[in-house]
Design an enzyme around this catalytic site. Sequence first.
Site, mmCIF file in Angstrom:
data_model
loop_
_atom_site.group_PDB
_atom_site.id
_atom_site.type_symbol
_atom_site.label_atom_id
_atom_site.label_comp_id
_atom_site.label_asym_id
_atom_site.label_seq_id
_atom_site.Cartn_x
_atom_site.Cartn_y
_atom_site.Cartn_z
ATOM 1 N N TYR A 121 -16.951 149.406 76.855
ATOM 2 C CA TYR A 121 -16.080 150.578 76.996
ATOM 3 C C TYR A 121 -16.858 151.729 77.638
ATOM 4 C CZ TYR A 121 -13.071 154.459 75.368
ATOM 5 O OH TYR A 121 -12.273 155.568 75.286
ATOM 6 N N SER A 134 -4.673 150.816 65.197
ATOM 7 C CA SER A 134 -5.082 152.199 64.991
ATOM 8 C C SER A 134 -4.768 152.739 63.600
ATOM 9 C CB SER A 134 -4.504 153.134 66.058
ATOM 10 O OG SER A 134 -5.311 154.290 66.095
ATOM 11 N N ASP A 156 -3.587 157.524 70.462
ATOM 12 C CA ASP A 156 -3.264 156.999 69.134
ATOM 13 C C ASP A 156 -2.732 158.089 68.210
ATOM 14 O OD1 ASP A 156 -4.448 154.864 70.301
ATOM 15 O OD2 ASP A 156 -6.169 154.759 68.940
ATOM 16 N N ALA A 190 -8.081 146.262 63.361
ATOM 17 C CA ALA A 190 -7.517 145.145 64.122
ATOM 18 C C ALA A 190 -6.893 145.608 65.429
ATOM 19 C CB ALA A 190 -6.472 144.419 63.286
HETATM 20 P P1 ADP Z 1 -8.377 150.693 63.891
HETATM 21 O O1 ADP Z 1 -8.110 152.125 64.174
HETATM 22 O O2 ADP Z 1 -8.169 149.820 65.090
HETATM 23 O O3 ADP Z 1 -7.626 150.167 62.705
HETATM 24 P P2 ADP Z 1 -10.993 151.729 63.343
HETATM 25 O O4 ADP Z 1 -12.302 151.081 63.154
HETATM 26 O O5 ADP Z 1 -10.864 152.772 64.393
HETATM 27 O O6 ADP Z 1 -9.926 150.548 63.572
HETATM 28 O O7 ADP Z 1 -10.522 152.403 61.983
HETATM 29 C C1 ADP Z 1 -10.539 151.666 60.783
HETATM 30 C C2 ADP Z 1 -11.152 152.518 59.697
HETATM 31 O O8 ADP Z 1 -10.246 153.587 59.310
HETATM 32 C C3 ADP Z 1 -11.391 151.763 58.404
HETATM 33 O O9 ADP Z 1 -12.583 151.015 58.444
HETATM 34 C C4 ADP Z 1 -11.450 152.902 57.406
HETATM 35 O O10 ADP Z 1 -12.698 153.541 57.441
HETATM 36 C C5 ADP Z 1 -10.391 153.879 57.939
HETATM 37 N N1 ADP Z 1 -9.109 153.638 57.254
HETATM 38 C C6 ADP Z 1 -7.953 153.203 57.778
HETATM 39 N N2 ADP Z 1 -6.984 153.069 56.841
HETATM 40 C C7 ADP Z 1 -7.549 153.418 55.660
HETATM 41 C C8 ADP Z 1 -7.088 153.474 54.297
HETATM 42 N N3 ADP Z 1 -5.850 153.128 53.977
HETATM 43 N N4 ADP Z 1 -7.975 153.899 53.366
HETATM 44 C C9 ADP Z 1 -9.225 154.265 53.695
HETATM 45 N N5 ADP Z 1 -9.711 154.218 54.946
HETATM 46 C C10 ADP Z 1 -8.888 153.796 55.924
HETATM 47 MG MG MG Z 2 -9.216 153.357 65.532
#
Ligand code: ADP
Ligand code: MG
Length: 385
Positions: A219, A124, A170, A121
């Site tokens: 981007y 990060s 980040d 969302a």
């Molecule tokens: P953002 O960094 O904006 O939240 P991203 O697409 O860069 O979005 O990262 C999200 C991804 O990070 C998730 O789809 C997952 O693969 C990984 N991730 C984040 N938190 C968790 C968690 N608690 N458990 C497993 N994977 C996670």
């Molecule tokens: Mg990310």
Amino acid sequence: MEGAELVREAFRDAFGGEPELISRAPGRVNLIGEHTDYNEGFVLPVAVDRAVWVALRRREDRRARVYSANFGQWTEFDVDSPRKDPSVPWADYPKGVVSELRSSKLGGFDMAIWGDMPLGAGLSSSAAIEVSVAFGLASLFGMEVNGKEMALLCQRAENRFVGVQCGIMDQFVAVLGKRGHALFLDCRDLVYEHVPISEGVSVVVCNSGVSRELASSAYNERRAQCEEAVRRVREALPEIGALRDVSPEEFEAYKHLLPEPIGRRARHVVYENMRVLSSLELLRRGDLKGFGRLMYESHRSLKEDYEVSGPELDLLVELASSVEGTLGARLTGAGFGGCTVNLVEREAVRTFEEFVGREYEARTGIRLEVYVCEVSDGAKLEEGI
Ligand code: ADP
Ligand code: MG
């Protein structure tokens, strides 16, 4: 401590017994300085009170067993040769960190992961999981990794193993964020400074609910346009290495070298860097109104010159600005969808949530998610050695 308790529970369920330690790393939101990081410029993020927790225990062998409570899924790999597995894409993050740690001290481990922030969302969660895993593993195996190295290591994990060309912001703030403070960061030499933010304001994040699908191709295009701008300005200023080196005066003197839309892209970056430096001054003086005005200017520049906003993000900024007590609002992150960040006087937060949520849903049909954030600390151990 709720997050720590939940991840401990997840660890018990997945592996039995108790973890040896629990680490935590936060999500972040960038207050100002958008699309400046890859131009070797300035950013001003804060770490927020949404985080990823990791519970860890050493093993006798060289296996890693990793469970994500958010996905309800677990995976297993050899710490000496982590490989991608498309059936568990989230595991790329911990695997990437393991493959970058490269220490003879690293052994096998059991790990449970749990986060209380929205994934994908714009807060990060990816940096939060990387940093929480890296910090936890370094602590568990007694490796000496300083803050900067840890941030760089996690960035490399995302660049190389996961395959996302993110900047350093980040991971840096997930490691080095400080409660009640924004983190000013020079993305070129990683010099940083913590600047206090008044207790009287809240950082409020609004999730537009619009997917950032367009964002990745745009981007890459914006990055290429910035590089093009540097090549062209070099005809007049051969010593510059990045747009960061171009002052507003130089930009105005040499903008005729830049065809459209390259000129507008460069203008955003040059003036956005100045806005971050001015913000730093204003924050130091406690001038939050002035700081808020720069947030609005940043949004206008992202919309008109950098062209990475969209109707929903513009609507959110417009609605926010009509709430008395909103000091500033702008899109945050790569743009197109994702989130806005708002600086709101504490007494006005409820009105803000209520009004912006209602109007946004009425006009777009999208339910607004609002995260009222506390500015919190970077990575730390919650329990353990
Ligand atoms: P953002 O960094 O904006 O939240 P991203 O697409 O860069 O979005 O990262 C999200 C991804 O990070 C998730 O789809 C997952 O693969 C990984 N991730 C984040 N938190 C968790 C968690 N608690 N458990 C497993 N994977 C996670
Ligand atoms: Mg990310």
